[in-house]
Write an enzyme that holds these catalytic residues in place. Structure first.
Site, mmCIF file in Angstrom:
data_model
loop_
_atom_site.group_PDB
_atom_site.id
_atom_site.type_symbol
_atom_site.label_atom_id
_atom_site.label_comp_id
_atom_site.label_asym_id
_atom_site.label_seq_id
_atom_site.Cartn_x
_atom_site.Cartn_y
_atom_site.Cartn_z
ATOM 1 N N ASP A 1 13.315 41.756 15.152
ATOM 2 C CA ASP A 1 12.487 41.978 16.593
ATOM 3 C C ASP A 1 11.409 43.122 15.923
ATOM 4 O O ASP A 1 12.468 44.111 14.967
ATOM 5 C CB ASP A 1 13.174 42.178 17.758
ATOM 6 C CG ASP A 1 12.289 42.880 18.496
ATOM 7 O OD1 ASP A 1 11.134 43.942 19.024
ATOM 8 O OD2 ASP A 1 12.679 42.183 19.732
ATOM 9 N N ASN B 1 15.853 36.772 28.506
ATOM 10 C CA ASN B 1 14.668 37.316 29.439
ATOM 11 C C ASN B 1 13.942 35.771 30.336
ATOM 12 O O ASN B 1 12.897 35.156 29.867
ATOM 13 C CB ASN B 1 13.851 38.415 29.875
ATOM 14 C CG ASN B 1 14.605 39.832 29.255
ATOM 15 O OD1 ASN B 1 15.971 39.906 29.636
ATOM 16 N ND2 ASN B 1 14.049 40.868 28.399
ATOM 17 N N GLN C 1 10.384 40.122 31.173
ATOM 18 C CA GLN C 1 10.322 39.235 30.079
ATOM 19 C C GLN C 1 8.589 39.329 29.666
ATOM 20 O O GLN C 1 7.276 39.510 30.776
ATOM 21 C CB GLN C 1 9.784 36.993 29.947
ATOM 22 C CG GLN C 1 9.594 36.444 28.878
ATOM 23 C CD GLN C 1 9.719 34.965 29.508
ATOM 24 O OE1 GLN C 1 10.372 34.693 30.715
ATOM 25 N NE2 GLN C 1 9.519 34.391 28.263
ATOM 26 N N HIS D 1 17.642 37.392 22.809
ATOM 27 C CA HIS D 1 17.825 38.883 21.811
ATOM 28 C C HIS D 1 19.394 38.355 21.092
ATOM 29 O O HIS D 1 19.980 38.300 22.590
ATOM 30 C CB HIS D 1 17.749 39.874 23.038
ATOM 31 C CG HIS D 1 15.972 39.443 22.923
ATOM 32 N ND1 HIS D 1 15.185 40.473 23.053
ATOM 33 C CD2 HIS D 1 15.326 38.896 23.909
ATOM 34 C CE1 HIS D 1 14.114 40.384 23.400
ATOM 35 N NE2 HIS D 1 14.226 39.531 24.822
ATOM 36 N N HIS E 1 13.119 32.815 24.684
ATOM 37 C CA HIS E 1 13.843 33.706 23.136
ATOM 38 C C HIS E 1 15.033 33.939 23.255
ATOM 39 O O HIS E 1 15.240 34.903 24.834
ATOM 40 C CB HIS E 1 12.951 34.314 22.495
ATOM 41 C CG HIS E 1 11.916 35.353 23.337
ATOM 42 N ND1 HIS E 1 11.115 35.391 23.931
ATOM 43 C CD2 HIS E 1 12.373 36.720 23.524
ATOM 44 C CE1 HIS E 1 10.806 36.506 25.147
ATOM 45 N NE2 HIS E 1 11.596 36.844 24.261
HETATM 46 P P1 AMP Z 1 10.954 39.903 26.206
HETATM 47 O O1 AMP Z 1 10.685 41.358 27.049
HETATM 48 O O2 AMP Z 1 12.217 39.385 26.074
HETATM 49 O O3 AMP Z 1 9.547 39.124 26.153
HETATM 50 O O4 AMP Z 1 10.607 39.907 24.494
HETATM 51 C C1 AMP Z 1 10.057 40.096 23.739
HETATM 52 C C2 AMP Z 1 10.896 40.493 22.055
HETATM 53 O O5 AMP Z 1 9.387 40.111 20.737
HETATM 54 C C3 AMP Z 1 10.675 42.169 22.047
HETATM 55 O O6 AMP Z 1 11.671 43.170 21.954
HETATM 56 C C4 AMP Z 1 9.309 42.874 21.385
HETATM 57 O O7 AMP Z 1 9.678 43.769 20.651
HETATM 58 C C5 AMP Z 1 8.951 41.706 20.351
HETATM 59 N N1 AMP Z 1 8.122 41.354 19.729
HETATM 60 C C6 AMP Z 1 6.901 40.823 20.139
HETATM 61 N N2 AMP Z 1 6.226 40.630 18.898
HETATM 62 C C7 AMP Z 1 6.665 40.854 18.310
HETATM 63 C C8 AMP Z 1 6.340 40.218 16.466
HETATM 64 N N3 AMP Z 1 5.380 39.782 16.274
HETATM 65 N N4 AMP Z 1 7.325 40.123 15.857
HETATM 66 C C9 AMP Z 1 8.767 40.347 16.597
HETATM 67 N N5 AMP Z 1 8.808 40.679 17.721
HETATM 68 C C10 AMP Z 1 8.078 40.684 18.281
#
Ligand code: AMP
Ligand code: ZN
Length: 139
Positions: A32, A88, A95, A103, A101
């Site tokens: 991440d 999420n 989300q 985590h 996805h």
């Molecule tokens: P969520 O809030 O569950 O949708 O989590 C999205 C996650 O994606 C967050 O922890 C971000 O830090 C991560 N994220 C967003 N864009 C990228 C990216 N390009 N590469 C890696 N992680 C990302």
């Protein structure tokens, strides 16, 4: 089932580079970019599903197996004492990227990361029963 406007589709399918920890036919696991802890990883299916409700059963089963395998490997490699698997669904649940996805978050004893539940008022026995009945009538 790819969504051409979805960043996680592009990452999962290798069109955008990522720090990849694991890849197979169905999934890519990446670090991440905004981590909660050292080694915070994201498990992405290569096909596009916006969230848990869109996910097919086979991918859902495989996802938890890959998450389990990754947590085991990362535990040894990073010396984690515990893990959070966080997933999420919907903006209401936090989300931000609408491609399913998981985590995979390594934890250490005494770290100051907060992922807490428990601030909601404790329900009465009647409320507990009403919630249970409401859910069961839809099953
Ligand atoms: P969520 O809030 O569950 O949708 O989590 C999205 C996650 O994606 C967050 O922890 C971000 O830090 C991560 N994220 C967003 N864009 C990228 C990216 N390009 N590469 C890696 N992680 C990302
Ligand atoms: Zn996608």
């Amino acid at each position: 089932m790819k969504d051409c406007n979805c960043i996680f589709c592009k990452i999962a399918n290798g069109e955008i580079p990522s720090t990849t920890l694991y890849e197979d036919e169905d999934f890519r696991v990446i670090l991440d970019l905004g981590p909660a802890t050292r080694g915070h990883a994201l498990l992405l299916p290569k096909n596009h599903f916006a969230n848990l409700f869109e996910l097919d059963d086979e991918t859902a089963q495989k996802a938890i197996l890959v998450a389990k395998k990754m947590a085991g490997k990362m535990k040894d490699a990073l010396g984690a004492d515990g893990f959070n698997l966080v997933q999420n669904n919907g903006e209401a649940a936090g989300q931000t990227v609408h491609h399913y996805h998981v985590h995979v978050v390594p934890r250490k004893n005494g770290d100051d990361v907060t992922m807490t539940f428990g601030s909601f008022p404790k329900p009465s026995d009647e409320e507990m029963t009403a919630i249970k009945d409401k859910i069961k009538e839809n099953m």
